[in-house]
Design an enzyme around this catalytic site. Structure first.
Site, PDB file in Angstrom:
ATOM      1  CG  MET A  30      -1.895  -1.182   1.183  1.00  0.00           C
ATOM      2  SD  MET A  30      -3.457  -0.858   2.010  1.00  0.00           S
ATOM      3  CE  MET A  30      -2.914  -0.609   3.671  1.00  0.00           C
ATOM      4  CG  HIS A  37       6.989  -2.324   2.077  1.00  0.00           C
ATOM      5  ND1 HIS A  37       6.939  -1.231   2.901  1.00  0.00           N
ATOM      6  CD2 HIS A  37       5.759  -2.898   2.139  1.00  0.00           C
ATOM      7  CE1 HIS A  37       5.737  -1.132   3.441  1.00  0.00           C
ATOM      8  NE2 HIS A  37       4.998  -2.137   3.003  1.00  0.00           N
TER       9      HIS A  37
HETATM   10  O1  PAF Z   1      -0.040  -5.596   3.760  1.00  0.00           O
HETATM   11  C1  PAF Z   1      -0.473  -4.711   3.010  1.00  0.00           C
HETATM   12  O2  PAF Z   1       0.197  -3.718   2.712  1.00  0.00           O
HETATM   13  C2  PAF Z   1      -1.876  -4.837   2.433  1.00  0.00           C
HETATM   14  O3  PAF Z   1      -2.747  -5.402   3.347  1.00  0.00           O
HETATM   15  C3  PAF Z   1      -1.918  -5.591   1.083  1.00  0.00           C
HETATM   16  C4  PAF Z   1      -1.504  -7.047   1.238  1.00  0.00           C
HETATM   17  C5  PAF Z   1      -1.003  -4.914   0.080  1.00  0.00           C
HETATM   18  C6  PAF Z   1      -3.341  -5.568   0.533  1.00  0.00           C
HETATM   19  O4  PAF Z   1      -3.806  -4.277   0.363  1.00  0.00           O
END
Ligand code: PAF
Length: 291
Positions: A30, A37
């Site tokens: 997100m 990430h």
């Molecule tokens: O973990 C996240 O950032 C969100 O829940 C995801 C998996 C991208 C779904 O919107």
């Protein structure tokens, strides 16, 4: 790095890549990216020929009392980080591309979604399962990467993929932590200077559960009490849960046997944090380091 906003274009580009017998790795996010990430992108780069990250703040996973408009949006720095990590494609769709006006189909999430986050955030996993399934349809990837910090989220996604026979492999990657142990999270930016040391209470409570287990305590009630007193000592503001559950079903347990997972959700200032740790019998713990 190619930045794509259009649904049809991302599918067409990746279908072409797939026809070339290349392996595609997907990292759904997100945005508001941090090292956690980026570690997923790096892992995907190791395993796959082409890596796709998605940035989409999914409205359907936010409850009515959770402020979707306040979710951090840092698109420019996210792009710079993904470029540095040598991500190949970034898919950044507009909300109305993903949810057309007539949208009315949702995934009924699996039973592992019922407790904990599912209970406290009604509708959250319905939104997560729906967007993740949509992303799996739009991006014909071989493997999708998720961080184990969101332990229940990964359990929900795995279960959905198995139940609905979605042809994709789910890889869970270790939680990335700050030097002092705080799990990296997009929400950490909301911690004030006074909140930051108190936020460490979650990590301390998890470590306390493991050290108590090492000392021979196997009763879940006692281990949970130990976690709660550590959270109290750290002066976190509110504990939603500090629990020990079965690692697959996420159902409560009485005694820790082979393996269990400790899950915590707590509020520090106005920031709600979650963290977890797999609890292993002492002998296994010394050989593994997967949290
Ligand atoms: O973990 C996240 O950032 C969100 O829940 C995801 C998996 C991208 C779904 O919107």
């Amino acid at each position: 790095m190619k930045v794509i906003h259009d649904l049809n274009e991302i599918y067409a580009q990746l279908d072409f890549v797939r026809c070339d017998s290349k392996r595609i790795g997907l990292v759904p996010t997100m945005g508001a990216l941090h090292e956690g990430h980026l570690s997923l992108v790096r892992r995907a780069k190791q395993d796959c020929d082409v890596v796709v990250a998605t940035i989409f703040v999914n409205p359907t996973q936010f409850g009515p009392n959770e402020d979707l408009s306040k979710y951090p949006r840092t698109l420019e720095s996210d792009m710079a980080s993904l470029r540095l990590a040598e991500c190949d494609f970034v898919f950044v769709p507009a909300s109305d591309q993903i949810y057309r006006k007539e949208h009315s189909t949702y995934v009924d999430p699996p039973s592992v979604s019922t407790r904990w986050e599912g209970e406290l955030r009604p509708g959250h996993f319905r939104g997560v399962a729906t967007i993740v399934l949509k992303l799996f349809q739009l991006i014909p990837a071989h493997v999708a990467y998720f961080g184990r910090k969101d332990y229940q989220q990964v359990a929900v996604i795995r279960s959905m993929v198995d139940d609905l026979n979605v042809p994709i492999r789910i890889e869970t990657c270790p939680t990335v932590r700050e030097a002092d142990g705080l799990a990296m999270s997009s929400r950490n930016r909301y911690l004030s200077e006074q909140d930051r040391p108190r936020a460490l209470g979650l990590w301390r409570a998890l470590c306390k559960a493991q050290s108590s287990l090492n000392a021979g305590i196997q009763s879940v009630a006692e281990l949970e009490a130990a976690m709660h007193s550590e959270l109290l000592a750290a002066q976190v503001d509110y504990v939603d849960y500090a629990t020990i559950v079965h690692p697959d079903t996420l159902e409560p347990m009485m005694q820790v046997g082979e393996s269990a997972v400790a899950l915590i959700a707590a509020k520090v200032g106005s920031t709600r944090l979650i963290d977890n740790m797999t609890l292993l019998p002492p002998i296994q713990r010394s050989n593994e380091g997967s949290n």
